[in-house]
Design a protein around this motif. Structure first.
Motif, mmCIF file in Angstrom:
data_model
loop_
_atom_site.group_PDB
_atom_site.id
_atom_site.type_symbol
_atom_site.label_atom_id
_atom_site.label_comp_id
_atom_site.label_asym_id
_atom_site.label_seq_id
_atom_site.Cartn_x
_atom_site.Cartn_y
_atom_site.Cartn_z
ATOM 1 N N PHE A 206 6.341 -41.299 -114.949
ATOM 2 C CA PHE A 206 4.884 -41.157 -114.871
ATOM 3 C C PHE A 206 4.231 -42.480 -115.273
ATOM 4 O O PHE A 206 4.660 -43.132 -116.225
ATOM 5 C CB PHE A 206 4.437 -40.027 -115.795
ATOM 6 N N HIS A 207 3.200 -42.896 -114.538
ATOM 7 C CA HIS A 207 2.570 -44.189 -114.793
ATOM 8 C C HIS A 207 1.070 -44.024 -115.025
ATOM 9 O O HIS A 207 0.354 -43.501 -114.163
ATOM 10 C CB HIS A 207 2.793 -45.140 -113.608
ATOM 11 N N ASP A 208 0.620 -44.452 -116.171
ATOM 12 C CA ASP A 208 -0.807 -44.477 -116.509
ATOM 13 C C ASP A 208 -1.017 -45.693 -117.397
ATOM 14 O O ASP A 208 -0.957 -45.605 -118.614
ATOM 15 C CB ASP A 208 -1.214 -43.178 -117.214
ATOM 16 N N PHE A 209 -1.272 -46.819 -116.764
ATOM 17 C CA PHE A 209 -1.229 -48.097 -117.471
ATOM 18 C C PHE A 209 -2.174 -48.157 -118.659
ATOM 19 O O PHE A 209 -1.778 -48.499 -119.762
ATOM 20 C CB PHE A 209 -1.539 -49.244 -116.500
ATOM 21 N N ALA A 210 -3.451 -47.834 -118.441
ATOM 22 C CA ALA A 210 -4.428 -47.978 -119.522
ATOM 23 C C ALA A 210 -5.162 -46.681 -119.852
ATOM 24 O O ALA A 210 -6.067 -46.691 -120.679
ATOM 25 C CB ALA A 210 -5.448 -49.071 -119.177
ATOM 26 N N THR A 286 -8.739 -56.604 -110.470
ATOM 27 C CA THR A 286 -8.648 -55.262 -109.889
ATOM 28 C C THR A 286 -9.647 -54.321 -110.554
ATOM 29 O O THR A 286 -10.263 -53.476 -109.893
ATOM 30 C CB THR A 286 -7.230 -54.683 -110.020
ATOM 31 N N THR A 287 -9.816 -54.476 -111.864
ATOM 32 C CA THR A 287 -10.788 -53.653 -112.592
ATOM 33 C C THR A 287 -12.196 -53.888 -112.072
ATOM 34 O O THR A 287 -12.968 -52.947 -111.832
ATOM 35 C CB THR A 287 -10.714 -53.971 -114.099
ATOM 36 N N ASN A 288 -12.548 -55.138 -111.885
ATOM 37 C CA ASN A 288 -13.897 -55.487 -111.447
ATOM 38 C C ASN A 288 -14.163 -55.019 -110.017
ATOM 39 O O ASN A 288 -15.257 -54.535 -109.697
ATOM 40 C CB ASN A 288 -14.098 -56.999 -111.550
ATOM 41 N N ILE A 289 -13.171 -55.170 -109.141
ATOM 42 C CA ILE A 289 -13.333 -54.730 -107.752
ATOM 43 C C ILE A 289 -13.597 -53.228 -107.688
ATOM 44 O O ILE A 289 -14.490 -52.758 -106.969
ATOM 45 C CB ILE A 289 -12.084 -55.093 -106.928
ATOM 46 N N ALA A 327 -5.637 -46.352 -114.464
ATOM 47 C CA ALA A 327 -4.214 -45.984 -114.425
ATOM 48 C C ALA A 327 -3.383 -46.995 -113.658
ATOM 49 O O ALA A 327 -2.250 -47.304 -114.044
ATOM 50 C CB ALA A 327 -4.030 -44.596 -113.815
ATOM 51 N N GLY A 328 -3.919 -47.512 -112.572
ATOM 52 C CA GLY A 328 -3.102 -48.344 -111.694
ATOM 53 C C GLY A 328 -3.513 -49.790 -111.599
ATOM 54 O O GLY A 328 -3.038 -50.509 -110.713
ATOM 55 N N CYS A 329 -4.364 -50.261 -112.507
ATOM 56 C CA CYS A 329 -4.913 -51.617 -112.408
ATOM 57 C C CYS A 329 -3.842 -52.698 -112.387
ATOM 58 O O CYS A 329 -4.085 -53.820 -111.945
ATOM 59 C CB CYS A 329 -5.885 -51.865 -113.552
ATOM 60 N N TYR A 330 -2.637 -52.382 -112.854
ATOM 61 C CA TYR A 330 -1.558 -53.363 -112.939
ATOM 62 C C TYR A 330 -0.631 -53.320 -111.733
ATOM 63 O O TYR A 330 0.074 -54.273 -111.433
ATOM 64 C CB TYR A 330 -0.771 -53.071 -114.219
ATOM 65 N N VAL A 331 -0.615 -52.207 -111.000
ATOM 66 C CA VAL A 331 0.390 -52.036 -109.946
ATOM 67 C C VAL A 331 -0.205 -51.867 -108.556
ATOM 68 O O VAL A 331 0.540 -51.701 -107.591
ATOM 69 C CB VAL A 331 1.313 -50.836 -110.257
ATOM 70 N N VAL A 332 -1.530 -51.875 -108.441
ATOM 71 C CA VAL A 332 -2.152 -51.793 -107.123
ATOM 72 C C VAL A 332 -2.663 -53.169 -106.722
ATOM 73 O O VAL A 332 -2.927 -54.028 -107.571
ATOM 74 C CB VAL A 332 -3.320 -50.774 -107.099
ATOM 75 N N GLY A 333 -2.801 -53.389 -105.415
ATOM 76 C CA GLY A 333 -3.372 -54.630 -104.925
ATOM 77 C C GLY A 333 -4.885 -54.596 -104.946
ATOM 78 O O GLY A 333 -5.500 -53.596 -105.321
#
Length: 477
Positions: A206-210, A286-289, A327-333
């Protein structure tokens, strides 16, 4: 030369001599200190420098997350009526203090303690006791126990302050205080341990980065249960089932609060990397976008539905995009971040309407922003994780979503995580709210609600004399 000048020359000449002598030990001290510093520099390793940088960056990120409490306070106060402003400000001010103390006492141990813990609950000792190794940290390298605790305590405070908005304008102050302690000391740490403490959800991938689910959905579920058990504010819904607008009193302060939260999220998401490395600026982008896409999507959606651009929806759209990408800010484009934010901005508008349709009164839309969009963002990892970008520190394999050829495996893990954390939080927080309701009573009296919680609960006004001055000006040309 006059006698006075001669005397002055003798006096100041002696002073100058003594001053010169005094400079000798000072000069020696400078030379010795410089030599020692140069010697220490020779022994300083790259790992030592990295450790210092990591701790400094994560502390700065923690400060940004703590400052988000000001943003939450402003958004909630602005979206609610002025007669309840003191009550709302007090809750949001004290919630971080409560979270800090309860998390220090036992919450941090339940979440990260591995000394006597297991896949379901941690344990490392109360009051932040024991060595760093008790909490999955190493002594002398990486983050110190103090840095890690402060950053995680800020997250715990965020989960608790989400609840404040959904129960605003009718909850008893004492009950909110007690509930916040129970949430940050027990419920939030237990589900947090399942992933961030190395528990069973971490083991299944399970992945939930932040924290779209770990923080935001947990706070959203707790808020939803509280709002449902409290019932709607007086006058919110008519006997015919129509929704009556109870507009906020200050959208200027709500807008400022939104901008503070947007800024604070650059500590929330990039700080969750827990290191000062090149992943930090990538996560910030990614967060800002996602935030920008969420704000525009919510604005256009509300504009289409009502014929006017709604500022409150623009604010919640930005926050929805931020929650969604957490959750995905590190692994999504970048494209994935855009679509996550865009969908979150649309969802939040319809979600607000849905909760009104079932008569769940949420004055600020906290359940829509944090619960609904937190769930969406967590599931979106299973769709948009592209496997070509950074992977979470310590992960053995890249995370790949359905849209990038990863199949349904990751999506299945995300669904299981959302359901399990949601079920536990609903059960735990419902018990907390029900016990409070059947003992202290969680709702203020109708008289207090009509008069305002500022007077009923605190005996003061946020805008002292404002209503009186307005009354006095009635009829004056």
């Amino acid at each position: 030369m006059p006698p006075f000048d001669q005397a002055a020359k003798r006096i100041f000449g002696r002073v100058g001599s003594w001053a010169g002598l005094a400079c000798i030990p000072l000069a020696i001290g400078i030379v010795v200190t410089w030599s020692m510093a140069a010697h220490a520099q020779d022994e300083l390793t790259a790992a030592d420098v990295q450790t210092v940088l990591d701790n400094i960056w994560v502390l700065i990120a923690a400060f940004l997350v703590i400052f988000m409490n000001a943003g939450f306070a402003m958004v909630e106060t602005g979206f609610c009526r002025q007669k309840n402003a003191v009550n709302i400000l007090t809750k949001n001010l004290l919630v971080f203090a409560l979270a800090t103390l309860s998390f220090w006492f036992i919450g941090f141990s339940l979440m990260f303690g591995g000394l006597a813990g297991n896949g379901w609950i941690g344990w490392g000792g109360i009051f932040l006791g024991g060595p760093a190794e008790n909490y999955g940290l190493e002594t002398g390298t990486g983050l110190t126990k103090d840095t890690f605790f402060l950053f995680q305590a800020a997250f715990a405070g965020t989960a608790a302050t989400i609840v404040s908005g959904a129960v605003a304008e009718r909850v008893k102050f004492l009950d909110f205080v007690i509930f916040s302690v129970l949430l940050t000391a027990i419920a939030y740490p237990i589900t947090g341990h399942w992933l961030w403490g190395g528990g069973w959800l971490a083991e299944i991938g399970f992945h939930d980065f932040a924290g779209s689910t770990i923080v935001h959905s947990v706070g959203g579920w707790a808020a939803l249960m509280g709002a449902a058990l409290l019932g709607p504010r007086m006058g919110k819904y008519t006997s015919e089932g129509q929704v009556s607008a109870l507009p906020g009193h200050n959208l200027s302060i709500a807008t400022l609060g939104c901008l503070i939260l947007w800024l604070g999220w650059f500590g929330f998401n990039p700080g969750s990397q827990l290191a000062a490395d090149l992943a930090v600026p990538y996560i910030a982008v990614t967060t800002n976008i996602a935030a920008a896409a969420g704000g525009m999507a919510a604005t256009l959606t509300s504009w289409t539905l009502s014929g006017k651009p709604d500022l409150s929806m623009s604010i919640n759209g930005i926050l929805a995009g931020l929650v969604g990408v957490t959750a995905g800010c590190y692994v999504v484009g970048y494209a994935g971040a855009f679509w996550i934010g865009l969908v979150a901005g649309v969802i939040v508008v319809f979600s607000v309407g849905f909760f009104d349709s079932i008569k769940i009164d949420d004055p600020v839309g906290a359940t829509s922003v944090h619960l609904v969009c937190g769930i969406w963002g967590t599931l979106a990892v299973g769709l948009f994780a592209n496997g070509n970008n950074f992977t979470q520190a310590g992960a053995e394999d890249a995370i790949v979503g359905l849209f990038y050829g990863g199949g349904v495996g990751q999506l299945g893990a995300q669904i299981l995580g959302v359901l399990s954390i949601g079920l536990f939080t609903v059960v735990a927080t419902t018990i907390f709210w029900m016990v409070l309701k059947n003992t202290l009573g969680i709702r203020v009296s109708p008289e207090e609600e009509m008069k305002g919680l500022d007077i009923g609960e605190h005996g003061m006004e946020a805008y002292s004399g404002f209503l009186k001055d307005t009354t006095d000006m009635t009829g004056v040309m």
